[in-house]
Design a protein around this motif. Structure first.
Motif, PDB file in Angstrom:
ATOM      1  N   GLU A  24      28.424   6.046  60.124  1.00  0.00           N
ATOM      2  CA  GLU A  24      28.026   4.637  60.144  1.00  0.00           C
ATOM      3  C   GLU A  24      26.755   4.462  60.972  1.00  0.00           C
ATOM      4  O   GLU A  24      25.897   3.651  60.629  1.00  0.00           O
ATOM      5  N   ARG A  28      23.381   2.766  59.503  1.00  0.00           N
ATOM      6  CA  ARG A  28      22.874   1.521  60.123  1.00  0.00           C
ATOM      7  C   ARG A  28      21.557   1.726  60.879  1.00  0.00           C
ATOM      8  O   ARG A  28      20.963   0.770  61.355  1.00  0.00           O
ATOM      9  N   HIS A  39      21.957   1.021  54.987  1.00  0.00           N
ATOM     10  CA  HIS A  39      22.865  -0.066  54.615  1.00  0.00           C
ATOM     11  C   HIS A  39      22.087  -1.183  53.917  1.00  0.00           C
ATOM     12  O   HIS A  39      22.474  -1.646  52.838  1.00  0.00           O
ATOM     13  N   LEU A  84      26.870  -7.952  55.256  1.00  0.00           N
ATOM     14  CA  LEU A  84      27.478  -7.834  53.930  1.00  0.00           C
ATOM     15  C   LEU A  84      28.206  -6.504  53.764  1.00  0.00           C
ATOM     16  O   LEU A  84      27.876  -5.516  54.404  1.00  0.00           O
ATOM     17  N   ASP A  85      29.197  -6.520  52.903  1.00  0.00           N
ATOM     18  CA  ASP A  85      30.058  -5.363  52.683  1.00  0.00           C
ATOM     19  C   ASP A  85      29.374  -4.372  51.733  1.00  0.00           C
ATOM     20  O   ASP A  85      29.202  -4.650  50.544  1.00  0.00           O
ATOM     21  N   ARG A  86      28.989  -3.241  52.279  1.00  0.00           N
ATOM     22  CA  ARG A  86      28.275  -2.215  51.516  1.00  0.00           C
ATOM     23  C   ARG A  86      29.114  -1.679  50.356  1.00  0.00           C
ATOM     24  O   ARG A  86      28.602  -1.479  49.250  1.00  0.00           O
ATOM     25  N   GLU A  87      30.389  -1.458  50.580  1.00  0.00           N
ATOM     26  CA  GLU A  87      31.246  -0.923  49.517  1.00  0.00           C
ATOM     27  C   GLU A  87      31.385  -1.904  48.365  1.00  0.00           C
ATOM     28  O   GLU A  87      31.378  -1.495  47.201  1.00  0.00           O
ATOM     29  N   GLN A  88      31.490  -3.186  48.668  1.00  0.00           N
ATOM     30  CA  GLN A  88      31.541  -4.184  47.595  1.00  0.00           C
ATOM     31  C   GLN A  88      30.246  -4.171  46.794  1.00  0.00           C
ATOM     32  O   GLN A  88      30.267  -4.274  45.567  1.00  0.00           O
ATOM     33  N   HIS A  89      29.128  -4.040  47.490  1.00  0.00           N
ATOM     34  CA  HIS A  89      27.846  -4.029  46.802  1.00  0.00           C
ATOM     35  C   HIS A  89      27.670  -2.769  45.952  1.00  0.00           C
ATOM     36  O   HIS A  89      27.151  -2.842  44.835  1.00  0.00           O
TER      37      HIS A  89
END
Length: 157
Positions: A24, A28, A39, A84-89
């Motif tokens: 992470e 980041r 990210h 914002l949620d990286r996995e969702q994107h």
């Protein structure tokens, strides 16, 4: 055109491979205050894909439609990319690309020549717009590699 379709289909896999095994902290890391982290790059690539998928479909569905770009810096700065949620994107990117696959599989050579027109009157064919999508991911994959390298160089001090 077949090679282009294949490259387009591989976009998600290439993004996933580029970040595989990263911490992470690496994801980041910002190489400079005015540079994007990995990210942020991934969020941007998805936001760009949202806009581009709409443009691609518009060109196929409408007669010489007007195409609109988006201000990527404004989106990154004003939409709080860091929150914002990286996995969702990434999932959204994957779904957008896969949603185009049936369209691409049945694309005719005439359809690949359909045009869209930007506000500045620049005209692009569907094929050119698809090429831009492939190039966009490749350019950001290169950017991700530069950020990874900058992180490694920063760790040696």
């Amino acid at each position: 055109m077949e090679d282009l379709k294949r490259e387009y289909a591989l976009g998600y896999i290439m993004l996933r491979e580029a970040i595989e095994g990263l911490t992470e902290e690496e994801i980041r890391y910002k190489p400079a205050p005015d540079k994007w982290s990995i990210h942020q790059i991934l969020i941007h690539v998805t936001d760009s894909e949202i806009s581009a998928t709409s443009r691609l479909k518009k060109v196929l569905a409408e007669d010489k439609p007007m195409l609109i770009s988006f201000d990527q810096e404004a989106w990154a700065n004003n939409l709080n990319y860091d929150l914002l949620d990286r996995e969702q994107h990434l999932l959204l990117f994957k779904l957008l690309r896969s949603s185009m696959q049936p369209i691409l599989e049945h694309l005719t050579s005439e359809q690949s020549l359909r045009e869209g027109i930007y506000v500045d009157q620049a005209r692009f064919t569907f094929k050119q717009l698809l090429e831009f999508r492939v190039e966009h991911v490749c350019n950001h994959l290169d950017q991700i590699e530069r950020v990874k390298k900058a992180f490694q160089e920063n760790q040696t001090f």
